[in-house]
Design an enzyme around this catalytic site. Structure first.
Site, PDB file in Angstrom:
ATOM      1  CG  HIS A  13      -1.840   1.108   1.333  1.00  0.00           C
ATOM      2  ND1 HIS A  13      -1.892   1.950   2.413  1.00  0.00           N
ATOM      3  CD2 HIS A  13      -2.787   1.549   0.468  1.00  0.00           C
ATOM      4  CE1 HIS A  13      -2.833   2.848   2.224  1.00  0.00           C
ATOM      5  NE2 HIS A  13      -3.396   2.633   1.056  1.00  0.00           N
ATOM      6  CD  GLU A  40      -3.104   2.152  -3.199  1.00  0.00           C
ATOM      7  OE1 GLU A  40      -4.079   2.887  -3.300  1.00  0.00           O
ATOM      8  OE2 GLU A  40      -2.081   2.495  -2.544  1.00  0.00           O
ATOM      9  CG  ASP A  42      -2.697   6.837  -3.448  1.00  0.00           C
ATOM     10  OD1 ASP A  42      -3.794   6.265  -3.477  1.00  0.00           O
ATOM     11  OD2 ASP A  42      -1.837   6.627  -2.560  1.00  0.00           O
ATOM     12  CG  HIS A  55      -2.937   9.406  -0.106  1.00  0.00           C
ATOM     13  ND1 HIS A  55      -3.671  10.278   0.691  1.00  0.00           N
ATOM     14  CD2 HIS A  55      -3.688   8.290  -0.223  1.00  0.00           C
ATOM     15  CE1 HIS A  55      -4.793   9.695   1.046  1.00  0.00           C
ATOM     16  NE2 HIS A  55      -4.841   8.481   0.510  1.00  0.00           N
ATOM     17  CD  GLU A 119      -6.955   5.396  -4.264  1.00  0.00           C
ATOM     18  OE1 GLU A 119      -6.200   4.757  -3.511  1.00  0.00           O
ATOM     19  OE2 GLU A 119      -7.788   6.233  -3.859  1.00  0.00           O
TER      20      GLU A 119
HETATM   21  O1  G3P Z   1      -6.444   1.652  -2.750  1.00  0.00           O
HETATM   22  C1  G3P Z   1      -6.580   1.349  -1.409  1.00  0.00           C
HETATM   23  C2  G3P Z   1      -6.404   2.561  -0.538  1.00  0.00           C
HETATM   24  O2  G3P Z   1      -5.216   3.192  -0.904  1.00  0.00           O
HETATM   25  C3  G3P Z   1      -7.530   3.527  -0.644  1.00  0.00           C
HETATM   26  O3  G3P Z   1      -7.442   4.579   0.259  1.00  0.00           O
HETATM   27  O4  G3P Z   1      -6.826   6.794   1.024  1.00  0.00           O
HETATM   28  O5  G3P Z   1      -5.174   4.961   1.206  1.00  0.00           O
HETATM   29  O6  G3P Z   1      -5.725   5.932  -1.001  1.00  0.00           O
HETATM   30  P1  G3P Z   1      -6.249   5.611   0.366  1.00  0.00           P
HETATM   31 MG    MG Z   2      -4.652   4.643  -2.348  1.00  0.00          MG
END
Ligand code: G3P
Ligand code: MG
Length: 250
Positions: A13, A40, A42, A55, A119
């Site tokens: 993450h 993952e 952003d 993020h 994401e």
């Molecule tokens: O994609 C999973 C997670 O990353 C979603 O929430 O706020 O951590 O981007 P966030």
């Molecule tokens: Mg995320």
């Protein structure tokens, strides 16, 4: 992979963000070193329309600066120190803790066999054409088989599917919403990306399995929940601690 069939994947993450500054080359390199099956990350857009991996809509929490990502050029963003989330991170051999472009992360992981969950951070600022830009880059770099898209803004995912019906897309959601399997099917989506606490609903995983909707669950950091996700045989867990998840995987 369909829920309940095969091994649960472990995706790091924001990279291995429990150890290295989130969404930086060191965090993705560390995820690779720790044997994660994927990462993952952003994505937002800079003022000059570049795809950058960060993020928040603002730089304040993760960088030594203040203001919105969208108000800085890539050149300006690159001059920031993006190591604020893990200030005492010691290793320098895995790269610089700066804001990477999406292309730089693709270059790092290309050929590794790792999945990349991109994401799209389109929940607050509706970045113009971000879907198209991301998908074009993925195609240009020949990485369509390892990239999957997700967003809390489901219209963004619908747009991705319209641009390329073969693109792999998942719906992110946090709050307790019922019948998400039916909703995902109606929108023609491939996956659901529920927050961990949604897995408590009785019969939820069974319904998704029946409908052929794999679950990519976030953010799974504690031993108890990691083990629970393995028991439920979800398709992927998204964790800040990929090494912990790998060590517990049956
Ligand atoms: O994609 C999973 C997670 O990353 C979603 O929430 O706020 O951590 O981007 P966030
Ligand atoms: Mg995320």
């Amino acid at each position: 992979m369909v829920t309940g069939m095969g091994k649960t994947m472990v995706w790091a993450h924001r990279g291995a963000s429990g150890y290295a500054p989130e969404n930086t080359i060191p965090s993705f390199a560390l995820a690779k070193e720790q044997g994660a099956d994927g990462v993952e990350l952003d994505v937002q857009l800079s003022r000059d329309g570049e795809l950058v991996v960060i993020h928040d809509e603002r730089i304040d929490r993760t960088c030594n600066g203040t203001g919105r990502v969208v108000d800085y050029t890539l050149d300006e963003l690159k001059r920031l120190d993006a190591g604020k989330t893990v200030p005492d991170y010691g290793r320098t051999d895995l790269g610089k803790a700066e804001i990477p472009t999406l292309k730089e992360v693709y270059e790092l992981l290309k050929g590794s066999g790792m999945m990349i969950n991109v994401e799209l951070k389109t929940g607050i600022i509706f970045y113009e054409d971000i879907e198209q830009k991301v998908m074009e880059l993925t195609a240009r770099m020949g990485m369509e088989d390892v990239v999957i898209y997700s967003s809390f803004n489901h219209a963004s995912m619908v747009k991705c599917k319209q641009l390329n019906p073969l693109a792999k897309c998942g719906l992110l959601y946090g709050d307790g919403t019922l019948f998400m399997n039916e909703y995902a099917k109606r929108l023609g989506m491939d996956y659901l990306h529920p927050a961990l606490y949604n897995l408590q609903y009785k019969g939820f995983t069974e319904m998704c399995r029946r409908d052929g909707i794999p679950l990519h669950v976030w953010t799974v950091n504690e031993k108890e929940y990691i083990q629970k996700m393995y028991e439920l045989e979800v398709a992927a867990i998204i964790s800040n601690y990929p090494d912990r998840c790998m060590a517990l995987r049956p």
